[in-house]
Design a protein around this motif. Sequence first.
Motif, PDB file in Angstrom:
ATOM      1  N   ARG A 230       0.826  -1.206   0.000  1.00 40.72           N
ATOM      2  CA  ARG A 230       0.000   0.000   0.000  1.00 40.72           C
ATOM      3  C   ARG A 230       0.860   1.257   0.000  1.00 40.72           C
ATOM      4  N   LYS A 232       2.193   4.962  -0.449  1.00 40.64           N
ATOM      5  CA  LYS A 232       1.407   6.205  -0.409  1.00 40.64           C
ATOM      6  C   LYS A 232       1.609   7.070  -1.629  1.00 40.64           C
ATOM      7  N   THR A 271      -7.657   0.508  -2.958  1.00 39.05           N
ATOM      8  CA  THR A 271      -7.096   1.794  -2.556  1.00 39.05           C
ATOM      9  C   THR A 271      -7.458   2.104  -1.113  1.00 39.05           C
ATOM     10  N   ASP A 272      -6.856   3.151  -0.581  1.00 39.49           N
ATOM     11  CA  ASP A 272      -7.163   3.611   0.781  1.00 39.49           C
ATOM     12  C   ASP A 272      -8.573   4.193   0.766  1.00 39.49           C
ATOM     13  N   PRO A 273      -9.510   3.622   1.551  1.00 44.66           N
ATOM     14  CA  PRO A 273     -10.895   4.106   1.493  1.00 44.66           C
ATOM     15  C   PRO A 273     -11.018   5.576   1.881  1.00 44.66           C
ATOM     16  N   GLU A 274     -10.004   6.100   2.590  1.00 47.42           N
ATOM     17  CA  GLU A 274     -10.079   7.507   2.998  1.00 47.42           C
ATOM     18  C   GLU A 274      -9.668   8.467   1.885  1.00 47.42           C
ATOM     19  N   LYS A 275      -9.079   7.927   0.834  1.00 49.01           N
ATOM     20  CA  LYS A 275      -8.658   8.804  -0.279  1.00 49.01           C
ATOM     21  C   LYS A 275      -9.837   8.994  -1.230  1.00 49.01           C
ATOM     22  N   SER A 276     -10.104  10.244  -1.572  1.00 51.14           N
ATOM     23  CA  SER A 276     -11.258  10.477  -2.432  1.00 51.14           C
ATOM     24  C   SER A 276     -10.910  10.321  -3.906  1.00 51.14           C
TER      25      SER A 276
END
Length: 349
Positions: A230, A232, A271-276
């Motif tokens: 993952r 960044k 993907t990171d669920p917090e990334k829009s």
Amino acid sequence: MADIDLSSVGKTFAGTPALQDITTRFEDGEFIALLGPSGCGKTTLLRILAGFELPTRGQIRIGGRDMANADTGVMMPPEERNIGFVFQSYALWPHMSVRRNVSYPLEIRRFSKADIATQTDAALAATGLGDYADRMPSDLSGGQRQRVALARCLVSDPCAVLLDEPLANLDVALRASMQGVFADFHKRTGATMVYVTHDQAEAMAMADRIAVMDQGRIQQFDTPQTLYERPKNRFVAEFVGRGAVVPVHGVARRGEELRAQILGTEVAVQTDPEKSRVSHVCLRPENLSIAETGNLRAKVARVTYLGGKYLLETVSECGTRLLAETRAKFDVGAQLGLTITTPWAFSED
Ligand SMILES: Nc1ncnc2c1ncn2[C@@H]1O[C@H](COP(=O)(O)OP(=O)(O)OP(=O)(O)O)[C@@H](O)[C@H]1O
């Protein structure tokens, strides 16, 4: 306790920043690797922790005690920090025997003869050097010399050990066995270890967490698995592990699945669920499988035997270099179909 706290730490040499705004925490007993390309600031960070350099900005606390503070001018000298240091160059005293090299830090601190003997014997035994105690450093191999350096560090019972590329001078086989020595040392002492390397395999093999550095900043600080799976940003994706970073040309959510347009095809991505938003994906060899039905066409440009499997460097129709692994042998020039399976997507900003 030797948890290490860095708060807004910066270091500038003649106006050029070597470290920029580093705020992070190494937990007590953790094995931390500082990984990054040459000149990214790894050694500078280690030297600041050791007390050989004063930070230009920020504050360092070890075990809750102020070690350096650029605002107040507090600067604890290295010998009062209870930190061990192991260098790439071993830095042994050539005119002293192995035993004396190890016992010397205790002699300076005026320990009793009996304590010096007991602690030196224990450090020699812990590093497997009992039989070499009377040899001179010049009569030892590189690995043995590095173990003397480690024993000398161990003898003072430090709460943290800083290691600056300690295996860089050793051959591949010795490096692997010394990695075991360091891991045992860490397990036995429970010391916080901060290990500088630019060898990612070494960092991955030993560290609980790795701080990936570039241009004086920590780009990502995570477990080896998280860094690999993952990343960044592009720097971490390209620096850690093999693979290719390719741009995303549009995303669509279909139910639970996020699907991205890459290399002219649409694939499900993680993907990171917090990334829009996402802008790139990282394609590792394990995200690519060779299948005649694969909707990505590529040509084999290079084949490397890895032992039991081959690494294929392929070039897609749009000119992107992609790495795949296979048990079957392919020839250079062969045309393949590739299927992409759920690569990791991230955003560049
Ligand atoms: N004493 C110094 N005076 C001036 N510049 C320095 C000094 N020490 C380090 N630098 C600079 O600071 C930057 C970071 O250097 P540092 O040695 O920390 O990098 P590194 O990541 O350890 O590199 P390497 O892997 O090559 O050892 C580099 O640009 C270096 O040239």
